[in-house]
Design an enzyme around this catalytic site. Structure first.
Site, short mmCIF file in Angstrom:
data_model
loop_
_atom_site.label_atom_id
_atom_site.label_comp_id
_atom_site.label_asym_id
_atom_site.label_seq_id
_atom_site.Cartn_x
_atom_site.Cartn_y
_atom_site.Cartn_z
N GLY B 13 0.86 -1.17 0.00
CA GLY B 13 0.00 0.00 0.00
C GLY B 13 0.90 1.22 0.00
O GLY B 13 2.08 1.12 0.26
N CYS B 14 0.38 2.42 -0.34
CA CYS B 14 1.31 3.52 -0.55
C CYS B 14 0.62 4.87 -0.60
O CYS B 14 -0.58 4.98 -0.60
CB CYS B 14 2.03 3.37 -1.88
SG CYS B 14 2.87 1.82 -2.04
N ALA B 15 1.47 5.93 -0.68
CA ALA B 15 1.01 7.27 -0.97
C ALA B 15 1.74 7.78 -2.19
O ALA B 15 2.92 7.52 -2.35
CB ALA B 15 1.31 8.18 0.22
N GLY B 184 5.58 7.21 -1.22
CA GLY B 184 5.88 6.67 0.11
C GLY B 184 5.32 5.27 0.16
O GLY B 184 4.21 5.02 -0.28
#
Ligand code: SF4
Ligand code: SF4
Lengths: 502, 367
Positions: B13-15, B184
């Site tokens: 999962g990420c930004a 991120g």
């Protein structure tokens, strides 16, 4: 001396329940049941019973059951009863043993040794009742040039493809081996489902030309019923090089099944055995296949995809690679458990390989050679449920052919006696009194029900994996895990073992 | 010991966030660092990275390679390979800042390169394909060496750590570019390999991605037919290859590429106008195995523009915004607001809808 052979199954009648209505007697084309007017009771001749369960299903009081005989020779793990009986039969007659339907032997079923993935936490499952869940697909070549018109729009440079609303088609079963009513049921079901049925090698009855856009016509080594209108009426043309139930041999439809109608459709004389040779006598190698592919394309002005069907054999991957380069649009692979109307028992039970392994190897080989887009892959023999379809597609198939499952939907009870032509369910017979037992209005509906139910199940499983298009499942082998398989089997299938993570 | 990135599949999962100044004015990397720091909780300190476009104006005609070396011998091997295939116009270690929160960094080098003309001619390849293959070979054949950036006038900077720390580590406030993207990472495994951080780059394409795609192996096995090797086994890698294949090798526009990657549902296509129906159906029939399913939102960076694209069910958030010449893309609006509180326009693109922002009048990749 003709050695007496104890029947394999016994007909058990519960005399408390039987009302001697004689339904079973009228229903049994094998003449198992009879009425004894002296005792006023029904009798049964077990030796004639093929265990098709027609009487069991139709008995109004459910007084009948068929059980496996417990008579046995001295137990022997090497020489089991059937093996011994077959020796007796051959010693009695000097003949080749004949059987029908698919290989019943206890070889491993790889479908049952593969498990499907589902999403948890990191990736959401999708609910097919709320979101679109696409099972529509196209079959055919996908390799195409990018060309644009003056406005920069993409031109359609694709070869003709078949559009399917569900990833299931009905596999080749000829008129002759199965009945008019069975064909009508398949044709109408294909039309309603947005898929295709396949004429098999027996030509196309004139009444069924109207289902042409849902029809795949077959060109087999006997060339029965092949002429211009036949090719032109169809959505696609299938060249039958082989069949999973009997790789390496041709076909034999006994004269008894060549009725007037069958003879007209096949364009052969009535009552004479129809023999299709083992090879196509104009195809002795891959270059010859290419010529036939292109002859058929020329004859139909390049408007229809051409399918080449082969039996799954040891060298299937290399053969498929040759076919993919022969101009064919679709390869159909038929596994060794595929059904048949008649095959020599030894061939049915001992020749060919499992469809799962053949499929996995062919898909990988075509990818290694960078030619997977040249052809779509259809697999059959035997696809038994929606789970098999899901696994086949995840291994790399585009869609699945079903034959036996479709016949089961029409009433077949897998008695494996199709070659005798007396199918009590009106399927594998041409006897008018038997054929009329299969009502196409009901038959087609049952086929539609079956495939619709499978499609729902496919959608549920896809949703569980977080996949909302069948195309994103194709070849998605990370969605599969093996169980109870050796390293060699896992390697051949190109999948990991259950418990191994991504 | 856990296996290294690439030896297993690692969904995360990420930004993601990105900005472009369409007039071409430069911005330092500082803005991106600030923006991503707001989404701190979407990362877990196991990967962060940036891509900047227009950052090497003095060397804009040369391929800028950024390499990680695990050890000195890897550097010798890689440099020997590079010298055999390219003229090295300039090379140096990339300047970094020691930070307590960024540890175990590899050797990090930068090279500005021009393909050797004779080698290139002998290869019968077009120049970009030649460079892409060289990158693949270094990454596949030279143990301990990894090319993580290879475009012209752009660069990727990434590592293991929180993205804001990685940005400061690379001193991105000292670089100026017209577009930036940032990532991120929240991997569900902990390999801690620098090459595994994002953006993923191939030539001037860079991709940052948030999601976990369910079509991965279908996409991977298809794209590997065309000479790509998915060695990292990440979604971002396969998505980058798909875009490279469709845009650079097959000549599709970005909009068309979006119709392949995040194709409209057949039922949606049926309701469209004749032309759209015909074109989108054709694209789905030509490239069905490149449909990407499952949640994703990506920002593609390329020379002259950024594209935002989300999956067709919109299973991951994605916000776009504009203020004057600047356009912003982000997983969360807060990251945009942090660097530009007064926006002209903020919107959430629909699932599968590509949003493209390009430099004015530069004739980018969009139709
Ligand atoms: S059909 Fe059933 S009830 Fe009728 S005669 Fe046969 S066994 Fe008896
Ligand atoms: S089709 Fe008829 S004869 Fe053949 S196995 Fe089925 S029930 Fe028996």
């Amino acid at each position: 001396m003709n050695m007496y052979i104890q029947p394999e199954y016994e007909v058990i009648r519960n005399s408390d329940k039987c009302i001697a209505c004689r339904v079973c007697e009228r229903q049994c084309a094998n003449l198992v049941h009879s009425f004894d007017s002296e005792t006023g009771k029904m009798k049964a001749d077990d030796s004639k019973c093929v265990n098709c369960h027609r009487c069991v299903c139709l008995c109004p009081t459910h007084a009948l059951k068929i059980v496996k005989s417990d008579d046995t020779y001295k137990i022997n793990a090497n020489w089991d009863n059937q093996t011994i009986n077959e020796v007796y039969k051959q010693a009695n007659t000097g003949g080749v043993l004949l059987s029908s339907m698919g290989n019943p032997k206890p070889y491993p079923v790889y479908w049952d040794r593969m498990l499907v993935n589902a999403s948890q936490v990191t990736n959401p499952p999708i609910d097919p009742l709320r979101e679109p869940m696409e099972t529509q697909l196209y079959l055919g070549k996908r390799a195409a040039k990018i060309e644009r018109d003056e406005q920069g729009k993409l031109k359609n440079t694709l070869a003709p493809q078949l559009k399917l609303k569900v990833p299931v088609l009905f596999s080749a079963m000829s008129y002759g081996s199965i009945s008019y009513n069975a064909h009508e049921s398949l044709a109408r079901a294909a039309e309603e489902l947005g898929t295709y049925y396949n004429t098999g090698e027996g030509g196309l009855h004139k009444d069924f030309y109207k289902y042409g856009k849902n029809t795949i016509v077959q060109v087999a080594s006997g060339r029965f019923g092949v002429f211009k209108d036949y090719l032109e009426s169809a959505a696609a043309i299938e060249i039958k090089m082989g069949q999973g139930a009997k790789p390496g041999i041709g076909g034999h439809l006994p004269g008894a099944k060549i009725s007037a109608d069958v003879s007209e459709t096949r364009m052969i004389p009535q009552g004479v055995d129809a023999i299709s040779p083992a090879p196509h006598h104009d195809i002795y190698s891959i270059e010859d296949l290419r010529q036939l592919v292109y002859s058929l394309k020329e004859a139909t002005e390049y408007k229809k995809p051409v399918i080449v069907k082969i039996a799954a054999v040891h060298n299937a991957a290399a053969i498929a690679s040759g076919i993919a380069r022969s101009g064919a649009d679709i390869i159909a692979i038929d596994g060794y458990r595929g059904g048949t109307g008649a095959a020599p028992t030894r061939i049915r039970d001992n020749v060919g390989i499992p469809i799962e392994l053949a499929l996995a190897q062919i898909d990988q080989r075509l990818r290694d050679e960078g030619i997977r887009d040249e052809v779509s892959i259809l697999v059959g023999g035997s696809i038994r449920s929606s789970a098999d379809v899901i696994k086949a597609i995840a291994l790399g198939a585009d869609a699945c052919y079903i034959g036996t499952a479709a016949l089961l939907a029409l009433g077949c009870h897998l008695c494996r006696s199709c070659h005798e032509g007396k199918c009590n369910w009106g399927i594998a017979t041409q006897r008018p009194d038997l054929v009329k037992r299969l009502n196409p209005d009901i038959g087609y509906k049952r086929l539609v029900n079956l495939v619709t139910a499978w499609n729902h199940e496919i959608q549920e499983m896809m949703g569980g994996m977080g996949i909302n298009s069948i195309e994103a499942l194709r070849g998605n082998r990370l969605m599969l895990r093996g169980i109870g398989l050796t390293d060699t089997e896992l390697n051949l299938l190109g999948i990991k073992y259950a418990g191994e993570s991504m | 010991m856990l296996p290294k990135e690439g030896q297993f599949r690692d969904p995360s999962g990420c930004a993601v966030t990105g900005v472009i100044d369409r007039s071409g004015r430069g911005m330092t990397g500082e803005g991106m660092i600030e923006a991503i720091s707001v989404m701190h909780d979407r990362s877990n300190g196991l990967g962060g990275g940036f891509a900047g476009y227009g950052i090497y104006p003095h060397y804009k005609d040369f391929y800028a390679f950024h390499l990680f070396y695990d050890k000195k011998e890897a550097q010798e091997g890689a440099e020997a390979f590079i010298r055999r295939h390219f003229e090295i116009v300039y090379s140096s270690e990339i300047q970094t800042r020691k930070l307590p929160s960024v540890t175990d960094e590899p050797l990090i080098f930068r090279y500005f390169l021009a393909p050797l003309p004779q080698k290139l001619a002998n290869s019968h390849l077009d120049e970009r394909e030649y460079v892409a293959r060289c990158v693949n070979r270094i990454n596949a054949e030279i143990a301990g060496a990894y090319v993580f950036s290879s475009g012209k006038n752009m660069g990727i900077f990434k590592g293991v750590g929180y993205p804001e720390d990685i940005g400061r580590f690379y001193r991105l406030e000292e670089y100026e570019g017209y577009a930036w993207t940032c990532h991120g990472r929240y991997p569900t495994n902990t390999p801690g390999w620098w090459g595994g951080a994002h953006p993923f780059g191939l030539l001037d394409f860079s991709v940052v991605h948030n999601g976990e795609i369910s079509s991965y192996d279908a996409n991977r096995r298809y794209i590997e037919m065309f000479g790509y090797k998915c060695t990292l086994q990440t979604d971002t890698e396969v998505i980058t290859y798909i875009i490279d294949y469709l845009v650079r090798r097959r000549g599709l526009t970005l909009e068309e590429t979006a119709h392949v990657l995040a194709a409209s549902f057949w039922s949606t296509i049926a309701d469209k106008g004749e032309e759209a129906k015909e074109q989108e159906t054709l694209l789905r029939r030509m490239f069905p195995s490149l449909l990407v399913t499952g949640p994703f939102s990506i920002i593609l960076g390329y020379t002259g523009g950024l594209m935002a694209l989300g999956d067709r069910l919109k299973l991951r958030s994605m916000v776009c915004a504009e203020k004057g010449d600047r356009a912003y893309i982000s997983s969360e609006e807060s990251a945009i607001r942090k660097i530009e509180p007064n926006l002209d326009r903020v919107w959430s693109p629909a699932g599968g809808e590509a949003v493209v922002f390009e430099l004015y009048g530069k004739g980018g990749l969009a139709r």
